[in-house]
Design a protein around this motif. Structure first.
Motif, PDB file in Angstrom:
ATOM      1  N   MET A  82       0.841  -1.211   0.000  1.00 40.29           N
ATOM      2  CA  MET A  82       0.000   0.000   0.000  1.00 40.29           C
ATOM      3  C   MET A  82       0.869   1.252   0.000  1.00 40.29           C
ATOM      4  N   ARG A  83       0.470   2.228  -0.787  1.00 40.66           N
ATOM      5  CA  ARG A  83       1.095   3.550  -0.778  1.00 40.66           C
ATOM      6  C   ARG A  83       0.152   4.474  -0.009  1.00 40.66           C
ATOM      7  N   LEU A  84       0.613   4.951   1.138  1.00 42.50           N
ATOM      8  CA  LEU A  84      -0.225   5.725   2.048  1.00 42.50           C
ATOM      9  C   LEU A  84       0.294   7.142   2.178  1.00 42.50           C
ATOM     10  N   LEU A  85      -0.625   8.098   2.126  1.00 44.33           N
ATOM     11  CA  LEU A  85      -0.316   9.494   2.402  1.00 44.33           C
ATOM     12  C   LEU A  85      -1.038   9.890   3.682  1.00 44.33           C
ATOM     13  N   VAL A  86      -0.303  10.392   4.660  1.00 47.53           N
ATOM     14  CA  VAL A  86      -0.897  10.861   5.910  1.00 47.53           C
ATOM     15  C   VAL A  86      -0.736  12.373   5.964  1.00 47.53           C
ATOM     16  N   LEU A  87      -1.851  13.060   6.051  1.00 47.34           N
ATOM     17  CA  LEU A  87      -1.838  14.512   6.182  1.00 47.34           C
ATOM     18  C   LEU A  87      -1.821  14.821   7.674  1.00 47.34           C
ATOM     19  N   GLY A  88      -0.672  15.222   8.162  1.00 50.13           N
ATOM     20  CA  GLY A  88      -0.395  15.314   9.600  1.00 50.13           C
ATOM     21  C   GLY A  88       0.725  14.322   9.870  1.00 50.13           C
ATOM     22  N   GLY A  89       0.520  13.447  10.826  1.00 45.54           N
ATOM     23  CA  GLY A  89       1.441  12.325  10.978  1.00 45.54           C
ATOM     24  C   GLY A  89       2.581  12.487  11.941  1.00 45.54           C
ATOM     25  N   THR A  90       2.643  13.608  12.666  1.00 47.03           N
ATOM     26  CA  THR A  90       3.735  13.773  13.628  1.00 47.03           C
ATOM     27  C   THR A  90       3.246  13.826  15.071  1.00 47.03           C
TER      28      THR A  90
ATOM     29  N   ARG B  31       0.503  10.300  14.248  1.00 46.88           N
ATOM     30  CA  ARG B  31       1.753   9.574  14.461  1.00 46.88           C
ATOM     31  C   ARG B  31       1.494   8.085  14.636  1.00 46.88           C
ATOM     32  N   ALA B  32       0.426   7.737  15.360  1.00 48.12           N
ATOM     33  CA  ALA B  32       0.087   6.328  15.542  1.00 48.12           C
ATOM     34  C   ALA B  32      -0.228   5.669  14.201  1.00 48.12           C
ATOM     35  N   VAL B  33      -0.908   6.391  13.313  1.00 51.16           N
ATOM     36  CA  VAL B  33      -1.217   5.860  11.982  1.00 51.16           C
ATOM     37  C   VAL B  33       0.064   5.608  11.202  1.00 51.16           C
ATOM     38  N   VAL B  34       0.973   6.569  11.217  1.00 48.38           N
ATOM     39  CA  VAL B  34       2.221   6.426  10.472  1.00 48.38           C
ATOM     40  C   VAL B  34       3.055   5.267  11.020  1.00 48.38           C
ATOM     41  N   GLU B  35       3.181   5.185  12.334  1.00 48.59           N
ATOM     42  CA  GLU B  35       3.993   4.118  12.922  1.00 48.59           C
ATOM     43  C   GLU B  35       3.422   2.748  12.589  1.00 48.59           C
TER      44      GLU B  35
ATOM     45  N   THR C 242       4.026   8.213   3.150  1.00 48.66           N
ATOM     46  CA  THR C 242       4.436   9.609   2.985  1.00 48.66           C
ATOM     47  C   THR C 242       3.704  10.459   4.016  1.00 48.66           C
ATOM     48  N   VAL C 243       4.437  11.357   4.650  1.00 50.78           N
ATOM     49  CA  VAL C 243       3.863  12.262   5.651  1.00 50.78           C
ATOM     50  C   VAL C 243       3.961  13.687   5.117  1.00 50.78           C
ATOM     51  N   PHE C 244       2.830  14.372   5.099  1.00 46.24           N
ATOM     52  CA  PHE C 244       2.785  15.779   4.705  1.00 46.24           C
ATOM     53  C   PHE C 244       2.466  16.606   5.939  1.00 46.24           C
ATOM     54  N   HIS C 245       3.381  17.509   6.299  1.00 45.49           N
ATOM     55  CA  HIS C 245       3.152  18.332   7.504  1.00 45.49           C
ATOM     56  C   HIS C 245       3.960  19.617   7.399  1.00 45.49           C
TER      57      HIS C 245
ATOM     58  N   ASP D  81      -2.506   4.919  -2.740  1.00 47.14           N
ATOM     59  CA  ASP D  81      -3.675   4.038  -2.626  1.00 47.14           C
ATOM     60  C   ASP D  81      -4.681   4.581  -1.627  1.00 47.14           C
ATOM     61  N   ALA D  82      -4.179   5.273  -0.613  1.00 48.92           N
ATOM     62  CA  ALA D  82      -5.071   5.786   0.419  1.00 48.92           C
ATOM     63  C   ALA D  82      -4.475   7.027   1.067  1.00 48.92           C
ATOM     64  N   VAL D  83      -5.369   7.866   1.563  1.00 48.35           N
ATOM     65  CA  VAL D  83      -5.001   9.065   2.318  1.00 48.35           C
ATOM     66  C   VAL D  83      -5.669   8.979   3.685  1.00 48.35           C
ATOM     67  N   VAL D  84      -4.938   9.338   4.738  1.00 45.63           N
ATOM     68  CA  VAL D  84      -5.525   9.498   6.064  1.00 45.63           C
ATOM     69  C   VAL D  84      -5.297  10.942   6.478  1.00 45.63           C
ATOM     70  N   ASP D  85      -6.384  11.619   6.811  1.00 40.70           N
ATOM     71  CA  ASP D  85      -6.349  13.043   7.117  1.00 40.70           C
ATOM     72  C   ASP D  85      -6.859  13.256   8.537  1.00 40.70           C
ATOM     73  N   THR D  86      -6.035  13.877   9.390  1.00 39.71           N
ATOM     74  CA  THR D  86      -6.413  14.074  10.793  1.00 39.71           C
ATOM     75  C   THR D  86      -6.799  15.519  11.110  1.00 39.71           C
ATOM     76  N   TRP D  87      -7.022  16.336  10.105  1.00 39.08           N
ATOM     77  CA  TRP D  87      -7.275  17.774  10.283  1.00 39.08           C
ATOM     78  C   TRP D  87      -8.484  18.039  11.171  1.00 39.08           C
ATOM     79  N   SER D  88      -8.401  19.096  12.002  1.00 38.76           N
ATOM     80  CA  SER D  88      -9.511  19.393  12.907  1.00 38.76           C
ATOM     81  C   SER D  88      -9.822  20.877  13.011  1.00 38.76           C
ATOM     82  N   ALA D  89      -9.513  21.627  11.964  1.00 34.22           N
ATOM     83  CA  ALA D  89      -9.848  23.054  11.981  1.00 34.22           C
ATOM     84  C   ALA D  89     -10.692  23.373  10.742  1.00 34.22           C
ATOM     85  N   ALA D  90     -10.338  24.418  10.005  1.00 32.77           N
ATOM     86  CA  ALA D  90     -11.145  24.877   8.879  1.00 32.77           C
ATOM     87  C   ALA D  90     -11.407  23.757   7.866  1.00 32.77           C
ATOM     88  N   PRO D  91     -12.672  23.434   7.610  1.00 34.22           N
ATOM     89  CA  PRO D  91     -12.976  22.374   6.641  1.00 34.22           C
ATOM     90  C   PRO D  91     -12.427  22.639   5.247  1.00 34.22           C
ATOM     91  N   ARG D  92     -12.232  23.912   4.899  1.00 35.27           N
ATOM     92  CA  ARG D  92     -11.724  24.207   3.562  1.00 35.27           C
ATOM     93  C   ARG D  92     -10.353  23.595   3.306  1.00 35.27           C
TER      94      ARG D  92
END
Length: 328
Positions: free
Chosen positions: A1-9, A14-18, A28-31, A63-74
Motif C-alpha cells: 500500500m502507498r499511504l499518504l498521511v496529512l499530519g502524521g507527527t 503519528r500512531a497511523v504512520v507508525e 508519505t507524511v505531509f506536515h 492508494d489511500a489518504v488518512v487526514d487528521t485535520w480538525s480546523a477549517a474544513p476548507r
C-alpha cells in the motif's frame, strides 16, 4: 500500500504512520515541519492554510489518504480536490462530536448530525469536523471513510487528560476520585484507532463509523487503579459523589479529565453505539496496557506531555482538591 498521511507527527497521526511503517507500507507524511516525522516515512512539507501550501502534493499517487485535520474544513476540501484521481481512498479522522446533542446511549451512525460547510473557515469543533467529512465525501463519494472517534487516549496524547491523571496519582497521598466507582467509560487507544483505520482503507470501507471502545470498556475505578499500578503509587482514592463535586464548582471533563457525572452528557460522550466498527474488526486493548504505555512514554519526555495550543489546559487545581478533601 502507498499511504499518504496529512499530519502524521502528533498523537493519532503519528500512531497511523507508525502502524503503517510496521506493515511495510510505503508511507508519505505531509506536515508543516515543526516536529519530526517517524523515521522511515517519506516527508513532504507544506502549510495547508497558506497560499500555495499544498504544492508538495501536486505530484504523486497513493492508494489511500488518512487526514487528521480538525480546523477549517476548507483545508480538507483543498486537499481532497487536489488529490482527486491520484488517491484511491480518503479516510478522514472525524469525531463523535458531529452528532446532534444530546445523543442517547447506544445511538449509532444513523443519529442526526450537526450542520457543516466543506468550504468554511474554522468555526466550532463539531461543525468543523462535519464540514471535513462533507469535503471528503464531495470528492471521493463512497471511497470516503469518516472515522468518528470518541475520547482518544494513549501514548503521545497532546490534550493532557490521561497524563494529568498519571502525574496526579504518581504524587500519591489522598486523591479526589469522582464517583461512582463503577461509572462506565468509553474511549479508544490511538493505536487501536490507527490499526482499525488502516485495515478499513485496505478493505475499501466507506461511510461513517463510530470508532471508540464498546461502552463500559473500563470504569472510572478501573482507570484510576490502572494509573496507580503503572506509577507504583501509594495514592489513596477518596471516592466523592457527583453532587459534592458539582457543589465545589469543579468542572467535569476539564478539571477532572475523562470523567462526566451520570446523566445526559455522560450518555452522549461515553455511550456511542459501535457495533458497525466491531463488526469490521475493531479490537480494543485492556485499559492497563494503554495506561502503562502512556506512563512509559510520559517518563521518556520528562513527565510533561506536549499540549495542543488550541485546547484548554486540563486538571484540578491542587488547592481546590485539598479544600474538597478536607471538607469530606
Amino acid at each position: 500500500m502507498r499511504l499518504l498521511v496529512l499530519g502524521g507527527t502528533e498523537f493519532v497521526g503519528r500512531a497511523v504512520v507508525e502502524d503503517a511503517l510496521v506493515r511495510g507500507w510505503d508511507t508519505t507524511v505531509f506536515h508543516r515541519g515543526t516536529r519530526p516525522a517517524p523515521e522511515g516515512a517519506t516527508v513532504l512539507h507544506g502549510d495547508r492554510l497558506a497560499e500555495g501550501g499544498l504544492a508538495a502534493l501536486e505530484a504523486g499517487e497513493w492508494d489511500a489518504v488518512v487526514d487528521t485535520w480538525s480546523a477549517a474544513p476548507r483545508a480538507v476540501a483543498a486537499a481532497a480536490n487536489l488529490l482527486a484521481g491520484r488517491a484511491g481512498h480518503y479516510a478522514y479522522v472525524s469525531s463523535c462530536s458531529v452528532y446532534a446533542y444530546p445523543s442517547p446511549a447506544g445511538s449509532d451512525e444513523d443519529w442526526p448530525v450537526v450542520e457543516g460547510d466543506p468550504d468554511a473557515d474554522a468555526t466550532e469543533y463539531a461543525n468543523d469536523k462535519r464540514g471535513g467529512e462533507l469535503a471528503a465525501e464531495r470528492v471521493f463519494g463512497a471511497r470516503a471513510l469518516s472515522v468518528r472517534a470518541g475520547l482518544i487516549l494513549g501514548p503521545y496524547e497532546n490534550i493532557g487528560r490521561l497524563p494529568w491523571w498519571l502525574n496526579r496519582i504518581a504524587r500519591g497521598g489522598p486523591v479526589l476520585a469522582p464517583g461512582p466507582r463503577d461509572l462506565p467509560l468509553q474511549y479508544v487507544d490511538a493505536r487501536d484507532l490507527a490499526a482499525w483505520t488502516l485495515d478499513a482503507v485496505a478493505e475499501g470501507l466507506g461511510g461513517p463509523y463510530n470508532l471508540v471502545s464498546p461502552a463500559g470498556h473500563t470504569t472510572m475505578e478501573g482507570l484510576l487503579d490502572a494509573c496507580a499500578a503503572a506509577t507504583g503509587s501509594d495514592a489513596e482514592f477518596r471516592w466523592t459523589d457527583p453532587g459534592t463535586v458539582a457543589d465545589a464548582g469543579i468542572r467535569p471533563w476539564t478539571d477532572l479529565p475523562v470523567w462526566l457525572p451520570p446523566g445526559e452528557m455522560h450518555e452522549s460522550l461515553h455511550g456511542a453505539g459501535v457495533a458497525r466498527a466491531v463488526a469490521h474488526g475493531l479490537r480494543c486493548r485492556p485499559v492497563g496496557e494503554t495506561v502503562a504505555d502512556t506512563w512509559e512514554w510520559l517518563l521518556s519526555v520528562g513527565g510533561e506531555a506536549p499540549r495542543r495550543p488550541d485546547r484548554p489546559r486540563v486538571g484540578l487545581d491542587p488547592e481546590v482538591e485539598a479544600r474538597v478533601l478536607a471538607a469530606g
